[in-house]
Write an enzyme that holds these catalytic residues in place. Structure first.
Site, mmCIF file in Angstrom:
data_model
loop_
_atom_site.group_PDB
_atom_site.id
_atom_site.type_symbol
_atom_site.label_atom_id
_atom_site.label_comp_id
_atom_site.label_asym_id
_atom_site.label_seq_id
_atom_site.Cartn_x
_atom_site.Cartn_y
_atom_site.Cartn_z
ATOM 1 N N ASP A 18 -8.730 -2.579 2.365
ATOM 2 C CA ASP A 18 -8.619 -1.943 3.671
ATOM 3 C C ASP A 18 -9.602 -2.539 4.677
ATOM 4 O O ASP A 18 -9.554 -2.214 5.862
ATOM 5 C CB ASP A 18 -8.853 -0.434 3.532
ATOM 6 C CG ASP A 18 -7.848 0.202 2.586
ATOM 7 O OD1 ASP A 18 -6.730 -0.303 2.507
ATOM 8 O OD2 ASP A 18 -8.209 1.186 1.921
ATOM 9 N N ASP A 69 0.820 -1.207 0.000
ATOM 10 C CA ASP A 69 0.000 0.000 0.000
ATOM 11 C C ASP A 69 0.859 1.264 0.000
ATOM 12 O O ASP A 69 0.595 2.216 -0.740
ATOM 13 C CB ASP A 69 -0.911 -0.013 1.229
ATOM 14 C CG ASP A 69 -2.328 0.407 0.894
ATOM 15 O OD1 ASP A 69 -2.640 0.500 -0.302
ATOM 16 O OD2 ASP A 69 -3.123 0.648 1.817
#
Length: 537
Positions: A440, A387
């Site tokens: 997420d 990420d």
């Protein structure tokens, strides 16, 4: 209740694993921002501001258009009541590169882009005593108007605003109808919008629901003494249980590392080859996954209420015998997904997208699981680095953030991929959506589900277990992500940068504090307490 074999579950799992990390938690750009690459000087260092262009035609309220202020010129008030309503006049010549033959004094001049610098247009409009300048772009984008690179000193004291080509056409058509008045202002976004709270509740609720779903839909336990005295006859419930256990896929360390590599390759492919037809392929895959997820969720709820009732069976090609309720539910789920896909541009389409996405994620978290905390640490640490790299470090190689570009849909006409939850900003004058990517939710969700099983197998309560605290940590991590969005002026944030320390880090610290780290690390590799009791019996 019989249901069709999960023939789509492998496709569903592959789809989610490939796209889990694609879009970051992101927010639309803030109302003002600074471009450090733009030429700057003492008289040319304004932040670019989004501008509302309110219009009136012959005294009647017209459309409200959007614009972007220049690097130079006067700043606009944030409150519309502090703005001044002024007449709009079309410059002649239209490019405003020479003195206008029409009277501009005390009015907002409307000019087209091209033939001379933006600062030259503004200087001429100011010399003609215009109160402001609207520049029409040659396409439907808001171009950033900067100063010349030669560093020439400028002295422009009127606001200069860029508007899109379509907005310019709208204003020109208004001028044909009569007298047009304009009011310019740049409203600020609220510090916290209700959409953020609702999105937070959806994300946390999805993880909690997925972690407790198997317990919620499980068959009611009968008296243990009765079970001991009853003959051990295989039942349909037992067969269903065995089948469900076969559906579970344990993620290995190798699988966790391969995921990051595969997801990175897939993300780069989306960055280079994203187009409208690729977007539709992703929408179709999303609908397939959403249908399977919603079908599984609804059947689970129905079976919990009517597990003792006999159901009529029908024979389906390639599937075999299934209950007629399962077929009806499947058709309804297909109709729901198709209806959403056809109307995905509607203002309310986010509701259908979120329902399909939540059902899909709950189902995936029932299929895929982390066997132990060691694999969880590898997966979440890899996702953590993944990420951060594709949001913050990829601009060093690609000149822009690959993750943010894919999430916003810059290469597909502005349409974002559907693998995210989104909620419209209700109280934001600029509109837009707050979003959170499936990754997420899924990555921390896998860990929270693991800790929930750990608490259950070791008969832990809420306070002395790990499930509650990892859930709280996830909620806190999301709050820190939103704080990062605010501090970074709305630029996309890698949510796992905050979520991994607040979930995995908190769990490990808690285990160290309780001196249970060894027990937690060995979970999945040692018999559980329930197994020990079974052996003693």
């Amino acid at each position: 209740m019989a249901s069709p074999p999960p023939i789509l579950l492998p496709l569903l799992l592959l789809l989610l694993l490939l796209l889990a990390g694609a879009p970051p938690l992101a927010a639309a750009s803030d109302t003002s921002y600074d471009d450090k690459d733009a030429p700057s000087s003492a008289s040319c260092r304004n932040d670019f501001q989004l501008v509302k262009v309110k219009s009136w035609v012959n005294g009647s309220k017209g459309k409200t258009l959007n614009g972007l202020s220049a690097r130079f010129g006067a700043l606009l008030p944030s409150d519309a009541e502090k703005g001044v309503k002024l007449s709009l006049v079309l410059s002649n010549p239209a490019n405003c590169c020479s003195n206008s033959s029409t009277e501009l004094k005390g009015s907002i001049a409307l000019a087209t882009r091209g033939d001379c610098d933006f600062t030259a247009k503004a200087e001429i409009a100011q010399l003609e005593s215009a109160a402001g300048l609207l520049v029409i772009n040659d396409d439907d984008e808001l171009f950033e108007m900067v100063c010349p690179k030669n560093g020439t000193a400028i002295n422009i004291s009127i606001p200069v605003i860029m508007i899109t080509k379509s907005a310019g056409s709208t204003l020109k058509s208004m001028l044909v109808d009569g007298r047009v008045e304009i009011l310019l202002h740049s409203p600020n976004r609220p510090l916290v919008d209700f959409s953020v709270v609702f999105l937070w509740m959806m994300a946390v609720g999805t993880i909690v629901c997925a972690s407790l779903w198997s317990d919620f839909t499980a068959a009611e336990q009968t008296d243990e003494r009765y079970n001991e005295l009853s003959p051990k006859v295989p039942t349909d419930a037992g067969i269903a249980k065995d089948d469900s256990e076969k559906e579970v896929l344990d993620i290995s360390v190798t699988g966790a590392v391969c995921f990051v590599i595969t997801a990175s390759i897939f993300l780069v492919l989306l960055y280079f080859f994203m187009s409208s037809w690729v977007l539709w392929v992703l929408i179709v895959l999303f609908c397939i996954g959403g249908i399977e997820g919603m079908h599984s969720i609804i059947l689970g709820l129905i079976s919990r209420k009517s597990r003792n009732r006999s159901q009529k069976m029908v024979s389906m090609p390639l599937i075999g015998e299934v209950s007629w309720i399962s077929v009806i539910v499947l058709l309804l789920c297909m109709a729901f997904a198709i209806f959403w896909a056809v109307n995905q541009e509607a203002s309310w389409a986010w509701i259908g997208q979120d329902i399909l996405g939540i059902c899909m994620m709950i189902t995936v978290l029932q299929i895929a699981r982390l066997p132990n905390i060691k694999v969880a640490s590898v997966l979440l640490c890899c996702a953590f680095l993944y990420d951060i790299f594709w949001v913050f470090l990829s601009p060093l190689l690609f000149k822009e953030s690959v993750m943010v570009v894919v999430a916003r849909g810059d290469n597909s006409g502005g349409a974002s991929i559907p693998m995210l939850l989104r909620v419209p900003r209700v109280f934001d004058p600029w509109g837009g959506y707050d979003m959170i990517g499936f990754g997420d939710i899924l990555f921390p969700g896998l860990l929270v589900s693991l800790l929930c099983r750990f608490d259950k197998d070791n008969k832990r309560g809420l306070l002395n277990g790990y499930f509650l605290w990892s859930t709280v940590g996830y909620g806190v991590g999301l709050c820190l992500t939103y704080l990062g969005l605010y501090l970074m002026n709305g630029h996309g944030q890698p949510a796992l940068l905050y979520l991994v320390p607040c979930t995995l880090g908190l769990s490990i610290v808690l285990a160290l504090t309780r001196r249970e780290l060894k027990h937690l690390l060995n979970y999945g590799n040692e018999p559980s307490s329930s197994d020990d009791h079974a052996e003693e019996a």
